[in-house]
Design a protein around this motif. Sequence first.
Motif, PDB file in Angstrom:
ATOM      1  N   LYS A 161     -66.087  24.283  30.282  1.00 29.78           N
ATOM      2  CA  LYS A 161     -67.183  25.089  30.798  1.00 29.78           C
ATOM      3  C   LYS A 161     -68.139  25.471  29.675  1.00 29.78           C
ATOM      4  CE  LYS A 161     -64.563  27.086  34.650  1.00 29.78           C
ATOM      5  NZ  LYS A 161     -64.119  28.349  35.306  1.00 29.78           N
ATOM      6  N   ARG A 162     -69.406  25.496  29.998  1.00 30.41           N
ATOM      7  CA  ARG A 162     -70.414  25.891  29.016  1.00 30.41           C
ATOM      8  C   ARG A 162     -70.457  27.411  28.928  1.00 30.41           C
ATOM      9  NH1 ARG A 162     -76.747  23.927  29.113  1.00 30.41           N
ATOM     10  NH2 ARG A 162     -77.351  24.819  27.094  1.00 30.41           N
ATOM     11  N   PRO A 163     -70.405  27.976  27.725  1.00 24.75           N
ATOM     12  CA  PRO A 163     -70.387  29.441  27.609  1.00 24.75           C
ATOM     13  C   PRO A 163     -71.699  30.056  28.069  1.00 24.75           C
ATOM     14  CG  PRO A 163     -70.642  28.421  25.447  1.00 24.75           C
ATOM     15  CD  PRO A 163     -70.360  27.308  26.408  1.00 24.75           C
ATOM     16  N   ARG A 164     -71.594  31.239  28.664  1.00 26.25           N
ATOM     17  CA  ARG A 164     -72.773  31.993  29.082  1.00 26.25           C
ATOM     18  C   ARG A 164     -72.982  33.135  28.096  1.00 26.25           C
ATOM     19  NH1 ARG A 164     -73.330  34.767  33.232  1.00 26.25           N
ATOM     20  NH2 ARG A 164     -71.167  35.380  33.516  1.00 26.25           N
ATOM     21  N   TYR A 165     -74.195  33.236  27.567  1.00 27.69           N
ATOM     22  CA  TYR A 165     -74.522  34.266  26.589  1.00 27.69           C
ATOM     23  C   TYR A 165     -75.217  35.444  27.280  1.00 27.69           C
ATOM     24  CZ  TYR A 165     -73.485  30.644  23.180  1.00 27.69           C
ATOM     25  OH  TYR A 165     -72.859  29.668  22.447  1.00 27.69           O
ATOM     26  N   ASP A 166     -74.965  36.618  26.723  1.00 32.44           N
ATOM     27  CA  ASP A 166     -75.507  37.845  27.292  1.00 32.44           C
ATOM     28  C   ASP A 166     -76.829  38.167  26.614  1.00 32.44           C
ATOM     29  OD1 ASP A 166     -75.936  40.177  28.589  1.00 32.44           O
ATOM     30  OD2 ASP A 166     -74.111  41.190  27.916  1.00 32.44           O
ATOM     31  N   ALA A 167     -77.893  38.293  27.414  1.00 32.70           N
ATOM     32  CA  ALA A 167     -79.215  38.632  26.890  1.00 32.70           C
ATOM     33  C   ALA A 167     -79.659  40.021  27.316  1.00 32.70           C
ATOM     34  CB  ALA A 167     -80.242  37.600  27.357  1.00 32.70           C
ATOM     35  N   ALA A 168     -78.798  40.763  28.006  1.00 36.25           N
ATOM     36  CA  ALA A 168     -79.168  42.106  28.455  1.00 36.25           C
ATOM     37  C   ALA A 168     -79.021  43.103  27.317  1.00 36.25           C
ATOM     38  CB  ALA A 168     -78.306  42.511  29.644  1.00 36.25           C
ATOM     39  N   SER A 308     -84.790  47.229  24.753  1.00 32.15           N
ATOM     40  CA  SER A 308     -84.493  46.544  26.008  1.00 32.15           C
ATOM     41  C   SER A 308     -85.496  45.446  26.328  1.00 32.15           C
ATOM     42  CB  SER A 308     -84.457  47.557  27.156  1.00 32.15           C
ATOM     43  OG  SER A 308     -85.705  48.250  27.235  1.00 32.15           O
ATOM     44  N   ASP A 309     -86.701  45.498  25.744  1.00 26.94           N
ATOM     45  CA  ASP A 309     -87.707  44.473  26.022  1.00 26.94           C
ATOM     46  C   ASP A 309     -87.658  43.322  25.025  1.00 26.94           C
ATOM     47  OD1 ASP A 309     -88.515  45.935  23.871  1.00 26.94           O
ATOM     48  OD2 ASP A 309     -90.612  46.141  24.500  1.00 26.94           O
ATOM     49  N   THR A 310     -86.618  43.254  24.172  1.00 28.41           N
ATOM     50  CA  THR A 310     -86.498  42.155  23.219  1.00 28.41           C
ATOM     51  C   THR A 310     -86.163  40.879  23.961  1.00 28.41           C
ATOM     52  OG1 THR A 310     -85.718  43.667  21.497  1.00 28.41           O
ATOM     53  CG2 THR A 310     -85.294  41.323  21.166  1.00 28.41           C
ATOM     54  N   ALA A 311     -86.922  39.826  23.681  1.00 26.38           N
ATOM     55  CA  ALA A 311     -86.685  38.526  24.325  1.00 26.38           C
ATOM     56  C   ALA A 311     -85.667  37.747  23.505  1.00 26.38           C
ATOM     57  CB  ALA A 311     -87.989  37.741  24.444  1.00 26.38           C
ATOM     58  N   PHE A 312     -84.697  37.124  24.179  1.00 26.52           N
ATOM     59  CA  PHE A 312     -83.662  36.338  23.523  1.00 26.52           C
ATOM     60  C   PHE A 312     -83.732  34.910  24.020  1.00 26.52           C
ATOM     61  CE2 PHE A 312     -82.037  40.629  23.236  1.00 26.52           C
ATOM     62  CZ  PHE A 312     -81.516  40.676  21.960  1.00 26.52           C
ATOM     63  N   GLY A 321     -77.245  31.315  18.630  1.00 26.78           N
ATOM     64  CA  GLY A 321     -76.963  31.398  20.046  1.00 26.78           C
ATOM     65  C   GLY A 321     -78.052  32.166  20.751  1.00 26.78           C
ATOM     66  N   ASN A 322     -77.763  33.411  21.164  1.00 25.32           N
ATOM     67  CA  ASN A 322     -78.795  34.225  21.809  1.00 25.32           C
ATOM     68  C   ASN A 322     -79.471  35.082  20.746  1.00 25.32           C
ATOM     69  OD1 ASN A 322     -76.494  35.647  21.360  1.00 25.32           O
ATOM     70  ND2 ASN A 322     -76.525  36.804  23.259  1.00 25.32           N
ATOM     71  N   ARG A 323     -80.251  34.431  19.890  1.00 23.60           N
ATOM     72  CA  ARG A 323     -80.935  35.150  18.816  1.00 23.60           C
ATOM     73  C   ARG A 323     -82.232  35.729  19.357  1.00 23.60           C
ATOM     74  NH1 ARG A 323     -82.886  31.356  14.124  1.00 23.60           N
ATOM     75  NH2 ARG A 323     -83.711  33.350  13.484  1.00 23.60           N
ATOM     76  N   PRO A 324     -82.674  36.870  18.861  1.00 25.78           N
ATOM     77  CA  PRO A 324     -83.928  37.429  19.344  1.00 25.78           C
ATOM     78  C   PRO A 324     -85.112  36.625  18.863  1.00 25.78           C
ATOM     79  CG  PRO A 324     -83.084  38.729  17.524  1.00 25.78           C
ATOM     80  CD  PRO A 324     -82.025  37.718  17.856  1.00 25.78           C
ATOM     81  N   VAL A 325     -86.162  36.618  19.673  1.00 24.38           N
ATOM     82  CA  VAL A 325     -87.416  35.976  19.271  1.00 24.38           C
ATOM     83  C   VAL A 325     -88.123  36.939  18.323  1.00 24.38           C
ATOM     84  CG1 VAL A 325     -89.586  35.006  20.054  1.00 24.38           C
ATOM     85  CG2 VAL A 325     -87.534  34.741  21.452  1.00 24.38           C
ATOM     86  N   GLN A 326     -87.998  36.672  17.014  1.00 21.42           N
ATOM     87  CA  GLN A 326     -88.469  37.602  16.006  1.00 21.42           C
ATOM     88  C   GLN A 326     -89.814  37.143  15.465  1.00 21.42           C
ATOM     89  OE1 GLN A 326     -85.123  37.209  13.476  1.00 21.42           O
ATOM     90  NE2 GLN A 326     -83.953  38.812  14.465  1.00 21.42           N
ATOM     91  N   PRO A 327     -90.544  38.007  14.791  1.00 22.87           N
ATOM     92  CA  PRO A 327     -91.821  37.605  14.195  1.00 22.87           C
ATOM     93  C   PRO A 327     -91.628  36.493  13.189  1.00 22.87           C
ATOM     94  CG  PRO A 327     -91.598  39.997  14.226  1.00 22.87           C
ATOM     95  CD  PRO A 327     -90.268  39.443  14.626  1.00 22.87           C
ATOM     96  N   ALA A 328     -92.639  35.660  13.071  1.00 20.54           N
ATOM     97  CA  ALA A 328     -92.555  34.528  12.143  1.00 20.54           C
ATOM     98  C   ALA A 328     -92.409  35.043  10.727  1.00 20.54           C
ATOM     99  CB  ALA A 328     -93.797  33.645  12.272  1.00 20.54           C
ATOM    100  N   HIS A 329     -91.455  34.453  10.005  1.00 17.73           N
ATOM    101  CA  HIS A 329     -91.190  34.856   8.630  1.00 17.73           C
ATOM    102  C   HIS A 329     -91.461  33.668   7.722  1.00 17.73           C
ATOM    103  CE1 HIS A 329     -89.499  36.873   5.221  1.00 17.73           C
ATOM    104  NE2 HIS A 329     -88.492  36.009   5.106  1.00 17.73           N
TER     105      HIS A 329
END
Length: 421
Positions: A161-168, A308-312, A321-329
Amino acid sequence: MFSDPDAIIMDSSMKLTVHKYFDDEGLTLSHSTTTLELGRDLAHAASSNLGWRKPSVSFNKRLFELKHDRLYQFSASPPQVGIPAPRTHAPKDWGVPSSDEEALALEALEEFLHLELEAPHARSAQKRPAPQDLLPDIRDSQSRQTARSSTYEVSLEPPTKRPRYDAASLSNLIPQPHYVPGPSGGFRPLDSERLKPYRKNQPSLITPFDLASANLFFNTFYNRAAWLIPVRGSLPWDDATCATILAPPQVPQGDDTPLPSGPAPLRDGISRITWTHHSIVHFWEFLIAIQQAKNLGLISIGFHSAPSDTAFTLDPTAESGNRPVQPAHAEGSTNLSDGFSDQVRHAQLEATDFIKVYHDTKYSFYLRNILDAYQYVPEATASEKRHPADCEIAGLMTKIRLLRLARLVIVDDRSRAVLLS
């Protein structure tokens, strides 16, 4: 070879100059008109585009002898090769019977050869031997059944099974309060016989700290520091271990419940921890137990949850994996001003879920060794048959070391990164 000045003749009509050369052994002069005619014929033959031409005046053919089997042709057209016209097959009308050339008998066809294919992990069925008197009757049926089963037998193991990541948001995962200050007193002296400093990873200094300033920071008596343990996302420092968290199962799955795992290598030397909801709560309770033991001085614990509004991104092939969409570095962060790079790093840190363990600097590497030795015991592991990475088996109990050989960041009291260890 030399040129005879008397043999240089000009032809005004063709604007032609003819040079005639003589061997220095025998010098003989020829008539100038003959020499001019010979030169005119040679020039006309060389410049004409009518093809090959043989001059009408005879000359010494030895000057044009082929050497080394080389032959050259000037301004020749390529040969024309005839191409047979392709045969066209006109489709017959519907209902027209086939001809004798189109009809083939099965006996005339070549025998088809094939390999017997077996599915991977196929298990051969064990049957009890039949009585000897029944063998002649069932030998043919057994051979046919064996041929069919060897071709179509498949594995009974369930697919992976493919793992499900939590983005909440994880703000409600750990019980409040998310900051637990340390006890006021009653601390025990350091037991150097039982507790050893962490020496499994070579520490890597982080700019602007160098060896001298780092030693001064850790050896100052009243200095405070904090280890950062990633829960979900990537800390904004190169080579730091990142983390991801699995989504809880929607229905109880028994033995199929997903398990956490310790740092697994990704690419470019980065490793990733995989948490579950239960393992994070278990680790939080473990830190509180260390705090209340009072063996490593004053320890305070804090949990930072990303907004809570962080996009993953839920791509399991990504670095975290479920890394946050962070500002370009920018890669060349040294070219940025200190103020701007600090703002970018602060924004990345705010978009990451992590646990912060405050302590006195004299206990930093003793605490790091305890974090490395932390073991997570999954729920109901008595019948557990799956053993993830970095786990230890003690009897029927599975123990998973989630922080074993992780690359953690330690920061000073101004949240400046000092080193990786």
